[in-house]
Design an enzyme around this catalytic site. Structure first.
Site, short mmCIF file in Angstrom:
data_model
loop_
_atom_site.label_atom_id
_atom_site.label_comp_id
_atom_site.label_asym_id
_atom_site.label_seq_id
_atom_site.Cartn_x
_atom_site.Cartn_y
_atom_site.Cartn_z
N LYS A 72 -5.82 -11.28 -2.39
CA LYS A 72 -7.06 -10.50 -2.41
C LYS A 72 -7.60 -10.55 -3.83
O LYS A 72 -6.84 -10.42 -4.80
CB LYS A 72 -6.75 -9.06 -2.00
CG LYS A 72 -8.00 -8.17 -1.94
CD LYS A 72 -7.64 -6.76 -1.47
CE LYS A 72 -8.89 -5.88 -1.41
NZ LYS A 72 -8.59 -4.53 -0.89
N SER A 147 -11.10 -2.91 2.96
CA SER A 147 -11.76 -3.88 2.09
C SER A 147 -11.03 -5.22 2.01
O SER A 147 -11.53 -6.17 1.40
CB SER A 147 -11.88 -3.30 0.68
OG SER A 147 -10.60 -3.02 0.12
N SER A 171 -7.42 0.24 3.48
CA SER A 171 -7.93 -1.13 3.29
C SER A 171 -6.94 -2.24 3.58
O SER A 171 -7.30 -3.41 3.53
CB SER A 171 -8.45 -1.29 1.86
OG SER A 171 -9.65 -0.56 1.68
#
Length: 217
Positions: A72, A147, A171
């Site tokens: 990420k 996210s 997330s």
């Protein structure tokens, strides 16, 4: 392959780290419409795959030696763009790496690129990124969740067997659920936050998304 199946294939020599890396890069190119990757580190990944193969040939073993993965883009990676999905950091190349990256490198994992995310991890649909929205690999008209939507989409599309993620208020868990994969939000403090671009330091946690609970463990 699942992560465990890939490790078994690497151990018995039926595949190589370079082949696994090329497969991941090929699948990333075939699924470019997902917009799940902000940066693809192809040259560095191929070099790391070759290093992993040489290490295995000399008898070395590592928990993830030769396994491709994606970060990420909230995790700083030295000499590789680390944007947090933001225009503000669109050209930020850190001089240091997050502890989680150092540990994965020490285990022999091969980074293929940085996954798209809601800007500064503030979002739950992965539509709020300077680099555009991520699409759900099961249905391109739907969101992957956020996210960590880029990480979840890459794993669900079998581009990589696992990807790092972060969770402040859901997330990791929510995009894993929306993409039909498995995410682990560890106990707070279990995983170092050093080098993870902060949203809310008292709640931020680094974790992982994988194809199954077995692989995530």
């Amino acid at each position: 392959m699942s992560l465990l199946s890939l490790l078994a294939a690497l151990d018995d020599g039926s595949t190589s780290a370079r082949a696994a890396t090329e497969n991941a890069l090929d699948r990333a190119a075939r699924h470019v419409d997902l917009n799940a990757l902000i940066t693809i580190a192809a040259d560095a990944a191929r070099a790391a795959g070759d290093v992993a193969d040489a290490a295995r040939a000399s008898g070395a073993r590592g928990a993830l030696l030769g396994v491709p993965f994606a970060h990420k883009d909230v995790f700083c990676t030295r000499d590789i763009l680390s944007t947090a999905g933001s225009k503000m950091l669109a050209n930020f190349v850190p001089p240091y790496s997050a502890t989680i990256h150092d540990k994965l490198q020490a285990a022999g994992a091969v980074l293929i690129g940085k996954a798209n995310m809601d800007e500064f991890a503030m979002g739950s649909s992965n539509e709020n990124s300077h680099f555009g929205a991520v699409r759900n690999p099961w249905d391109r008209s739907r969101v992957p969740g956020g996210s960590s939507g880029g990480s979840a989409a890459l794993v669900a599309a079998r581009v990589v067997p696992f990807a790092t993620a972060s969770d402040t208020g859901g997330s990791i868990r929510q995009p894993a659920a929306l993409c039909g994969v498995t995410g682990i939000k560890p106990t707070y403090g279990r995983v170092s936050r050093y080098g993870m671009i902060a949203y809310a330091s008292s709640l931020d946690q680094a974790g992982v998304i994988a194809t199954s609970a077995h692989d995530a463990a």
